[in-house]
Scaffold this active site. Structure first.
Site: not given
Length: 802
Positions: A123, A386
């Site tokens: 960079e 049930s």
């Protein structure tokens, strides 16, 4: 005569201020002019240099000093919110605004020398020498711009990029660029190079929502930034140039090519590393899977609906990573062979019985399935079949109907606000007199509905289920009616599983707990410990459920476990929920679109998965089943009548029907009396069993039908009402529900009589005008004189007598 300019130019040209006669003393005059011009040029150059120096000082020191320090650089970006399991293992790190999935800042030394060097080389190679603005790079960029007519190269330093990263997005203009340069100088005046590089590494976007080198190192390579090799460091350092284009999961070759560029720059910047660079070129890169940090997705999604975490907040869930992984894997494996039976999906919930903490929750077989993977089956209301029956029996126990109580499993009709309701058992058969233990263990429907009617009706069960945390149940109790005990109300698997855990805690119910740091909501005692223990004792009775489930079914575990199955009508939903003192597990299988399965019941659908998961959870052994709490006693009963055995009342031949049963001390079974038996010790059955008795080719041993209602009974049959029919008075019904039809099964002409109700006739139809209470009706054939009787019970709206 020659005029010589010794002043300065105006708009229209030179201003001639003096003249010399070259004829007289020309040489001397020429020298004077030249000296004066030389002094002017020196003086002008000096003023120019001074002006440049002043401009330099103003631009590089004065103006930046008057600028405010970027506020967003005052504090390090907080880590993104994180969900972990109970031991701190990451489940999911969320996006946190501009910080993405940052893991928080790290110190420069933690980044490692390789990553620091690679980042500077990629960079800003003169980073350590310039003052925040690289003038040579600016001149080069300006030259290239003039040469090509457009910007073709950048000149941003790491410091300028840091300023850009910390500022709101802005349109890229020369003014914006100038502001960034001035702010970069302001940062350089306040911070050291090391601190600037540290802040830069902590804010870089490496793609895939990985912000900061710590998140990138973990997200791409699964290791700390300081442990990265030079090859890995160069790879990461190249990504920020274009995180989308260089996404290594989509365009690995482009990212690899960018790594090569970064390695070239490292070799030029640090000649001593050239050998390391060559080794790095040949190093194989191994990226971790993109979804590695996306665990328990349905749980995290559910928690996000309840609470938005703050930046930097870590939410420690109650999940056990191992249990969650096992539940997910087992669900997928068990559903695979069920595909041919049109079973599309399933869900699993595992709770710690003692605390109610959620150890695992799986909402579907595959969260990433584009069709329905993100539907959470644990929270989607489904018909439970049930599995709600135990709560009806719990109400029955607390109302005096203990495990020994005998219930009539014979056809019955209920006149309800929505019409005639006639429940049927799963196998369309009827067992006659059965104990509450047998009825619940074998999941018989008719006894459950009869018991709910005796316990107070749907309103009582509806209220209890809501108090136990089962939802949504967003309709009034009358909407569901007595069928509520059979599961006609959609409910959530998570709620039902938590309610079963409440039974396992002997009646102390509480909502399921997902976060360890959340304050406990507190348990509410919704029933007596004795009643809850009795229900658990029935559900854990492997022998009692043999008639319906057979020997060695998937519910038969090598340790005590209270288990209940549930299957909705048309096989659309299949459930198994059960608990031990250690764990409570709920399993649902079915289809999210409601499509029926092909004959999949509890023992073939959810049951095998439930069993395998329970075995895995208890592979180190299960805790002992809790002893009977105070108030629960063991008594001897006659299993045919459910009454307490009394020595001397029964003949010796009835001894084989004698057995031991648990009961609440406050509701001991009624003592047997001689009138309950005939002379041979057979138990009398009331007339309500007559039709069932007549349908049997072989009469059950040990019983006798009262009032001559054996197989030789009259051929005259009453079609409606059947014996024991319950009629609800309801204003919404015609005549308020007080007028009921009277019908016989054949075409004989009969007369109807009743001692308690008015008989009405309209044409050839008979009706009875009834009020609350019990009513008996008698039909008499006009020709043969043959008679048949039936009886009903009439109650007010909501289940209570008027």
């Amino acid at each position: 005569m020659i005029r010589l300019c010794v002043g300065s130019p105006d708009r229209e040209g030179w201003e001639w201020t003096d003249s010399i006669d070259w004829g007289k003393g020309g040489a001397m005059a020429e020298g004077k002019v030249r000296g004066r011009a030389r002094r002017f040029r020196v003086r002008t150059a000096g003023w120019g240099l001074a002006a440049l120096a002043v401009l330099w000082i103003v631009l590089f020191w004065v103006l930046p000093a008057f600028l405010s320090f970027p506020e967003t650089l005052q504090n390090d970006p907080p880590p993104a919110p994180l969900f972990t399991d109970r031991e701190g293992a990451p489940l999911r790190r969320l996006m946190s605004g501009e910080a993405g999935r940052s893991l928080g800042p790290l110190e420069l030394e933690e980044a490692g020398e390789a990553l620091r060097t690679a980042t500077v080389a990629a960079e800003d190679r003169r980073f350590w020498r310039h003052g925040g603005v690289d003038c040579w790079a600016v001149l080069r960029a300006a030259r290239d711009w003039m040469r090509h007519g457009r910007p073709v190269s950048g000149a941003s330093t790491i410091t300028q990029q840091l300023v850009k990263l910390s500022a709101p997005p802005a349109r890229r203009t020369l003014v914006t660029k100038a502001k960034e340069m001035l702010r970069a100088r302001r940062v350089e005046m306040a911070w050291s190079k090391e601190r600037i590089l540290e802040a830069y590494l902590n804010r870089l976007d490496y793609g895939n929502s990985h912000w900061g080198c710590r998140a990138a190192a973990v997200g791409y390579f699964g290791k700390p930034a300081g442990d990265l090799s030079l090859a890995e460091s160069a790879f990461l350092a190249g990504l920020p140039q274009s995180p989308v284009r260089l996404d290594p999961y989509r365009n690995f070759e482009a990212a690899k090519a960018r790594q090569g560029v970064v390695l070239d720059r490292i070799a030029r910047s640090v000649p001593a590393w050239r050998e390391r660079v060559e080794r790095a070129r040949s190093e194989e890169l191994r990226l971790v899977p993109r979804s590695a940090a996306f665990e328990a997705p349905h749980v995290v999604d559910y928690l996000l609906q309840r609470r938005i975490p703050k930046p930097g907040e870590t939410l420690r869930t109650t999940l056990d990573h191992a249990v969650q992984r096992m539940a997910e894997g087992m669900l997928r494996r068990h559903l695979a062979p069920l595909d041919e039976l049109e079973v599309g999906n399933g869900a699993v919930v595992v709770l710690d019985t003692g605390t109610g903490e959620v150890l695992a929750l799986v909402g579907s077989r595959d969260y990433f399935d584009p069709e329905a993977g993100q539907v959470n089956g644990a929270l989607a209301p489904r018909s439970p079949g049930s599995v709600l029956k135990p709560f009806t029996y719990l109400l029955g126990v607390e109302g005096g109907y203990g495990p020994a109580a005998v219930l009539a499993d014979v056809p019955v009709e209920f006149m309800t606000p929505t019409g005639v309701y006639q429940p049927h058992n799963y196998g369309r058969t009827a067992a006659g007199p059965v104990s509450a233990r047998q009825a619940l263990a074998n999941s018989l429907n008719i006894p459950a509905v009869r018991l709910l009617e005796r316990a107070g009706g749907a309103a009582v069960l509806h209220r209890f289920l809501q108090q136990a945390g089962i939802g949504p149940l967003d309709r009034e109790a009358d909407h569901y009616g007595l069928g509520l005990t059979l599961g006609n109300a959609p409910v959530r698997l998570l709620d039902v599983t938590a309610a079963y855990a409440g039974l396992g805690r002997l009646g102390r119910f509480a909502p399921p707990r997902f976060l360890l740091d959340d304050p406990e909501t507190g348990e509410q005692l919704r029933c007596s410990a004795g009643a809850a223990w009795l229900i658990g004792n029935i559900l854990a009775d492997d022998g009692a459920r043999v008639p319906s489930f057979g020997l060695r079914s998937c519910l038969d575990l090598p340790f005590p476990a209270a288990v209940k199955t549930g299957t909705s009508s048309d096989f659309r939903d299949n459930w198994v929920v059960g608990y031990t003192p250690d764990y409570t597990v709920g399993v649902w299988v079915g289809n999210f679109d409601g499509a029926p399965m092909r004959g999949v019941s509890g023992v073939t659908g959810a049951g095998p998965l439930f069993r395998d998961l329970m075995l895995w959870l208890h592979e180190d052994g299960a805790s002992a089943w809790p002893a009977a709490p105070p108030g629960v006693v063991e008594v001897e009963v006659d299993e045919r009548t459910g009454k307490r055995w009394v020595e001397g009342v029964l003949p010796a031949m009835a001894t084989k029907h004698r057995r031991r049963e648990w009961a609440l001390r406050e509701f001991l079974p009624e003592a047997a009396v001689a009138e309950d038996y005939d002379a041979e010790g057979r138990a009398w059955l009331d007339p309500g069993y007559r039709d069932w008795w007549a349908s049997l080719s072989r009469k059950p041993e040990g019983y006798r039908l009262r009032q001559g209602g054996g197989a030789e009974a009259a051929a005259l049959q009453i079609a409606f009402p059947l014996p024991g029919t319950v009629v609800y008075l309801e204003k919404a019904l015609p005549f308020g529900g007080r007028r009921i039809p009277l019908r016989i099964g054949s075409g004989e002409e009969v007369d109807w009589t009743s001692d308690s109700a008015e008989i009405l006739r309209e044409a050839d139809r008979f009706y009875a005008e009834v009020s609350a209470g019990n009513h008996q009706f008698r039909a008499r054939d006009r020709e043969s004189g043959e008679e048949a009787t039936t009886w009903i019970r009439v109650v007010g709206s909501g289940g209570g007598e008027e």
